[in-house]
Design a protein around this motif. Structure first.
Motif, mmCIF file in Angstrom:
data_model
loop_
_atom_site.group_PDB
_atom_site.id
_atom_site.type_symbol
_atom_site.label_atom_id
_atom_site.label_comp_id
_atom_site.label_asym_id
_atom_site.label_seq_id
_atom_site.Cartn_x
_atom_site.Cartn_y
_atom_site.Cartn_z
ATOM 1 N N ASP A 56 -3.493 -12.509 5.843
ATOM 2 C CA ASP A 56 -4.122 -13.826 5.704
ATOM 3 C C ASP A 56 -4.959 -14.202 6.930
ATOM 4 O OD1 ASP A 56 -3.035 -14.143 3.188
ATOM 5 O OD2 ASP A 56 -1.419 -15.491 3.847
ATOM 6 N N VAL A 57 -4.519 -13.795 8.116
ATOM 7 C CA VAL A 57 -5.269 -14.106 9.342
ATOM 8 C C VAL A 57 -6.223 -12.971 9.721
ATOM 9 C CG1 VAL A 57 -3.557 -15.738 10.231
ATOM 10 C CG2 VAL A 57 -3.417 -13.316 10.896
ATOM 11 N N GLU A 58 -6.338 -11.995 8.824
ATOM 12 C CA GLU A 58 -7.273 -10.874 8.962
ATOM 13 C C GLU A 58 -6.983 -9.977 10.160
ATOM 14 O OE1 GLU A 58 -11.193 -12.590 8.732
ATOM 15 O OE2 GLU A 58 -10.933 -13.066 6.616
ATOM 16 N N TYR A 59 -5.690 -9.795 10.466
ATOM 17 C CA TYR A 59 -5.278 -8.864 11.519
ATOM 18 C C TYR A 59 -4.982 -7.486 10.936
ATOM 19 C CZ TYR A 59 -4.675 -12.601 15.008
ATOM 20 O OH TYR A 59 -4.881 -13.633 15.889
ATOM 21 N N VAL A 60 -4.663 -7.453 9.642
ATOM 22 C CA VAL A 60 -4.267 -6.212 8.979
ATOM 23 C C VAL A 60 -4.970 -6.119 7.629
ATOM 24 C CG1 VAL A 60 -2.300 -5.040 7.892
ATOM 25 C CG2 VAL A 60 -2.008 -6.115 10.106
ATOM 26 N N VAL A 61 -5.335 -4.891 7.277
ATOM 27 C CA VAL A 61 -5.871 -4.613 5.941
ATOM 28 C C VAL A 61 -4.804 -3.822 5.191
ATOM 29 C CG1 VAL A 61 -7.620 -3.342 4.641
ATOM 30 C CG2 VAL A 61 -8.268 -4.601 6.686
ATOM 31 N N ILE A 62 -4.556 -4.227 3.955
ATOM 32 C CA ILE A 62 -3.585 -3.547 3.102
ATOM 33 C C ILE A 62 -4.348 -2.897 1.949
ATOM 34 C CG2 ILE A 62 -1.561 -3.835 1.621
ATOM 35 C CD1 ILE A 62 -0.908 -6.383 3.301
ATOM 36 N N ASP A 63 -4.232 -1.574 1.847
ATOM 37 C CA ASP A 63 -4.882 -0.823 0.771
ATOM 38 C C ASP A 63 -3.814 -0.137 -0.064
ATOM 39 O OD1 ASP A 63 -7.658 -1.231 1.381
ATOM 40 O OD2 ASP A 63 -7.395 0.121 3.091
ATOM 41 N N LYS A 64 -3.999 -0.191 -1.360
ATOM 42 C CA LYS A 64 -3.082 0.503 -2.271
ATOM 43 C C LYS A 64 -3.850 1.615 -2.964
ATOM 44 C CE LYS A 64 -0.106 -3.483 -2.909
ATOM 45 N NZ LYS A 64 1.157 -3.054 -2.399
ATOM 46 N N GLU A 65 -3.258 2.807 -2.947
ATOM 47 C CA GLU A 65 -3.877 3.972 -3.582
ATOM 48 C C GLU A 65 -2.918 4.562 -4.599
ATOM 49 O OE1 GLU A 65 -4.909 6.804 -0.570
ATOM 50 O OE2 GLU A 65 -6.399 5.494 0.343
ATOM 51 N N ARG A 66 -3.482 4.968 -5.718
ATOM 52 C CA ARG A 66 -2.680 5.638 -6.747
ATOM 53 C C ARG A 66 -2.491 7.085 -6.345
ATOM 54 N NH1 ARG A 66 0.278 3.469 -10.288
ATOM 55 N NH2 ARG A 66 -0.377 4.179 -12.316
ATOM 56 N N ALA A 67 -1.275 7.543 -6.449
ATOM 57 C CA ALA A 67 -0.939 8.950 -6.220
ATOM 58 C C ALA A 67 -0.112 9.383 -7.426
ATOM 59 C CB ALA A 67 -0.171 9.116 -4.926
ATOM 60 N N GLY A 68 -0.791 9.821 -8.469
ATOM 61 C CA GLY A 68 -0.097 10.124 -9.715
ATOM 62 C C GLY A 68 0.386 8.836 -10.355
ATOM 63 N N ARG A 69 1.669 8.761 -10.598
ATOM 64 C CA ARG A 69 2.253 7.552 -11.189
ATOM 65 C C ARG A 69 2.670 6.523 -10.141
ATOM 66 N NH1 ARG A 69 6.114 9.468 -16.114
ATOM 67 N NH2 ARG A 69 4.477 10.483 -17.323
ATOM 68 N N ARG A 70 2.603 6.915 -8.905
ATOM 69 C CA ARG A 70 3.059 6.039 -7.834
ATOM 70 C C ARG A 70 1.878 5.403 -7.117
ATOM 71 N NH1 ARG A 70 8.387 7.601 -5.141
ATOM 72 N NH2 ARG A 70 8.283 5.366 -5.191
ATOM 73 N N THR A 71 2.147 4.297 -6.482
ATOM 74 C CA THR A 71 1.158 3.630 -5.646
ATOM 75 C C THR A 71 1.640 3.705 -4.212
ATOM 76 O OG1 THR A 71 0.581 2.106 -7.428
ATOM 77 C CG2 THR A 71 -0.029 1.449 -5.200
ATOM 78 N N LYS A 72 0.751 4.107 -3.328
ATOM 79 C CA LYS A 72 1.089 4.184 -1.908
ATOM 80 C C LYS A 72 0.334 3.074 -1.193
ATOM 81 C CE LYS A 72 2.102 7.392 1.660
ATOM 82 N NZ LYS A 72 2.516 8.747 1.868
ATOM 83 N N THR A 73 1.052 2.361 -0.343
ATOM 84 C CA THR A 73 0.459 1.257 0.399
ATOM 85 C C THR A 73 0.132 1.713 1.811
ATOM 86 O OG1 THR A 73 1.721 -0.339 -0.902
ATOM 87 C CG2 THR A 73 0.838 -1.114 1.199
#
Length: 109
Positions: A56-73
């Motif tokens: 929210d304060v723009e100190y961190v970016v969170i990306d989610k990627e699909r890896a098969g059936r799972r999502t990795k953050t």
């Protein structure tokens, strides 16, 4: 009278957990959620809550990627977050240095 360095502390990073997250991310280009969780020894839910605040304060970016059936953050520190960490650590160092100077002055008497 000069301003005390405590006024330069970042209120977001006064939380030991958020400071730990940002410090861990400062060492790498990006890290996965589980690695950060294990590095700072925190539960999934507590980490998630703190990451939301840091995003929210723009100190961190969170990306989610699909890896098969799972999502990795994936987590990464932004330039804003990196600068906030540097400024916060500088203020802490000035506080420590001030205390060390006072301590040396009292032992010289």
């Amino acid at each position: 009278m000069s301003s005390h360095p405590r006024h330069d502390l970042d209120p977001v990073l006064e939380s030991p957990i958020r400071l730990s997250i940002v410090a861990a991310l400062a060492e790498v280009e990006r890290a996965d959620f589980a690695t950060v969780r294990d590095t700072i020894a925190i539960s999934d839910s507590a980490l998630s809550k703190q990451l939301t605040h840091l995003e929210d304060v723009e100190y961190v970016v969170i990306d989610k990627e699909r890896a098969g059936r799972r999502t990795k953050t994936w987590l990464s520190l932004t330039e804003t977050g990196d600068q906030a960490l540097r400024s916060h650590l500088d203020a802490l160092q000035r506080i420590v240095d001030s205390a060390a100077r006072r301590g040396a002055a009292t032992t010289d008497r």
